[in-house]
Design a protein around this motif. Structure first.
Motif, PDB file in Angstrom:
ATOM      1  N   ASN A 172     -39.736  36.036  14.805  1.00  0.00           N
ATOM      2  CA  ASN A 172     -39.240  35.009  14.255  1.00  0.00           C
ATOM      3  C   ASN A 172     -39.421  35.085  13.005  1.00  0.00           C
ATOM      4  O   ASN A 172     -38.667  34.701  12.100  1.00  0.00           O
ATOM      5  CB  ASN A 172     -39.656  33.774  15.052  1.00  0.00           C
ATOM      6  N   ILE A 173     -40.625  35.692  12.376  1.00  0.00           N
ATOM      7  CA  ILE A 173     -40.843  35.451  10.963  1.00  0.00           C
ATOM      8  C   ILE A 173     -39.907  36.588  10.303  1.00  0.00           C
ATOM      9  O   ILE A 173     -39.290  36.406   9.226  1.00  0.00           O
ATOM     10  CB  ILE A 173     -42.175  35.988  10.586  1.00  0.00           C
ATOM     11  N   LEU A 174     -39.659  37.615  11.165  1.00  0.00           N
ATOM     12  CA  LEU A 174     -38.913  38.687  10.581  1.00  0.00           C
ATOM     13  C   LEU A 174     -37.589  38.427  10.523  1.00  0.00           C
ATOM     14  O   LEU A 174     -36.615  38.422   9.653  1.00  0.00           O
ATOM     15  CB  LEU A 174     -38.964  40.151  11.554  1.00  0.00           C
ATOM     16  N   ASP A 175     -37.070  37.457  11.433  1.00  0.00           N
ATOM     17  CA  ASP A 175     -35.683  36.695  11.658  1.00  0.00           C
ATOM     18  C   ASP A 175     -35.422  36.067  10.336  1.00  0.00           C
ATOM     19  O   ASP A 175     -34.315  36.063   9.598  1.00  0.00           O
ATOM     20  CB  ASP A 175     -35.332  36.228  13.144  1.00  0.00           C
ATOM     21  N   VAL A 227     -34.190  44.231   8.539  1.00  0.00           N
ATOM     22  CA  VAL A 227     -34.661  43.379   9.495  1.00  0.00           C
ATOM     23  C   VAL A 227     -33.964  42.860  10.544  1.00  0.00           C
ATOM     24  O   VAL A 227     -34.298  42.959  11.703  1.00  0.00           O
ATOM     25  CB  VAL A 227     -35.250  41.956   8.737  1.00  0.00           C
ATOM     26  N   PHE A 228     -32.655  42.574  10.257  1.00  0.00           N
ATOM     27  CA  PHE A 228     -31.634  41.892  11.290  1.00  0.00           C
ATOM     28  C   PHE A 228     -31.321  43.242  12.246  1.00  0.00           C
ATOM     29  O   PHE A 228     -30.890  43.037  13.366  1.00  0.00           O
ATOM     30  CB  PHE A 228     -30.439  41.509  10.433  1.00  0.00           C
ATOM     31  N   THR A 229     -31.256  44.628  11.646  1.00  0.00           N
ATOM     32  CA  THR A 229     -31.178  45.536  12.423  1.00  0.00           C
ATOM     33  C   THR A 229     -32.062  45.734  13.652  1.00  0.00           C
ATOM     34  O   THR A 229     -31.523  45.817  14.750  1.00  0.00           O
ATOM     35  CB  THR A 229     -31.075  46.921  12.071  1.00  0.00           C
ATOM     36  N   ILE A 230     -33.163  45.463  13.479  1.00  0.00           N
ATOM     37  CA  ILE A 230     -34.241  45.516  14.407  1.00  0.00           C
ATOM     38  C   ILE A 230     -34.454  44.409  15.546  1.00  0.00           C
ATOM     39  O   ILE A 230     -34.512  44.422  16.730  1.00  0.00           O
ATOM     40  CB  ILE A 230     -35.870  45.823  13.719  1.00  0.00           C
ATOM     41  N   THR A 231     -33.975  42.923  14.934  1.00  0.00           N
ATOM     42  CA  THR A 231     -34.050  41.949  15.535  1.00  0.00           C
ATOM     43  C   THR A 231     -32.741  42.124  16.710  1.00  0.00           C
ATOM     44  O   THR A 231     -32.802  41.715  17.786  1.00  0.00           O
ATOM     45  CB  THR A 231     -33.879  40.610  14.881  1.00  0.00           C
ATOM     46  N   GLY A 232     -31.508  42.675  16.249  1.00  0.00           N
ATOM     47  CA  GLY A 232     -30.516  42.879  16.862  1.00  0.00           C
ATOM     48  C   GLY A 232     -30.767  43.709  18.259  1.00  0.00           C
ATOM     49  O   GLY A 232     -30.421  43.541  19.423  1.00  0.00           O
ATOM     50  N   VAL A 233     -31.509  44.905  17.938  1.00  0.00           N
ATOM     51  CA  VAL A 233     -31.899  45.936  18.925  1.00  0.00           C
ATOM     52  C   VAL A 233     -32.932  45.286  19.930  1.00  0.00           C
ATOM     53  O   VAL A 233     -32.656  45.425  21.095  1.00  0.00           O
ATOM     54  CB  VAL A 233     -32.528  47.229  18.464  1.00  0.00           C
TER      55      VAL A 233
END
Length: 209
Positions: free
Chosen positions: A7-10, A102-108
């Motif tokens: 959530n922090i990364l998001d 960051v968003f790439t990783i949260t999406g995966v």
């Protein structure tokens, strides 16, 4: 909202993309309303597409108003400190790159949580990371960065997503996986721009401008 690393990364990605949207809008000399609109669509565009595709409705930012407040505050700060940010010649590029990684990783990760095929999860990560920037560039009357020859954009997303899936399958610590793969995307794009690394094209030299 639970303040896990995910959530922090998001939140970090949302803030970074909001700043990149606001800076892009100010570079185009849009009015105050236009700046806020571009900041919002840049920050939530990729995540909204992701949620709609996997049937997660209402989408995340509608259920967690912290994103609305965050984007609003970040946009106001970008406006107030625009002169300082403008002195940082590559500030738009930097914030866009952070948001992308960051968003790439949260999406995966969300694709994996929904038990999607790894290839689909990687594609979902790419869309999450890139689509907000696509909307931003279109609204600002520019060719989206993802389609420009001189930019490594989607390729960095795919590489980072692939590494994420591999590390996840090897049961490597989740937090380490988040950090390693998001930094991979960011570093790949930074290196590609620094050393002018591009994908090959098939156009005759006389057709290139």
């Amino acid at each position: 909202m639970e303040f896990s690393l995910f959530n922090i990364l998001d939140i970090l990605g949302t803030a970074a993309f909001a700043i990149s949207g606001a800076l892009s809008a100010m570079n185009r000399r849009l009015d105050l309303f236009g700046i806020f609109i571009i900041a919002f669509v840049t920050a939530i565009g990729g995540g909204t597409l992701r949620d709609v595709l996997i049937g997660n409705t209402p989408v995340t930012w509608m259920e967690n108003t912290i994103y609305i407040y965050l984007i609003s505050v970040v946009t106001i700060l970008a406006i107030l400190f625009r002169n300082y940010l403008n002195h940082l010649r590559k500030s738009l590029f930097l914030f866009d790159t952070i948001g992308l990684g960051v968003f790439t990783i949260t999406g995966v990760e969300i694709g994996i949580r929904n038990e999607l095929d790894p290839i689909i999860s990687i594609a979902l990560g790419g869309m999450t990371g890139a689509f907000g920037g696509v909307i931003r560039d279109i609204l600002c009357n520019e060719i989206p960065v993802i389609f420009r020859k001189e930019e490594i954009y989607a390729t960095a997303c795919l590489v980072g997503g692939l590494i994420f899936v591999i590390m996840h399958d090897q049961n490597i610590n989740t937090d380490i996986t988040y950090l390693v793969t998001s930094l991979t995307v960011i570093i790949l794009r930074l290196l590609a721009v620094k050393y002018h690394i591009t994908l090959p094209d098939f156009y005759p030299e006389k057709e290139q401008k």
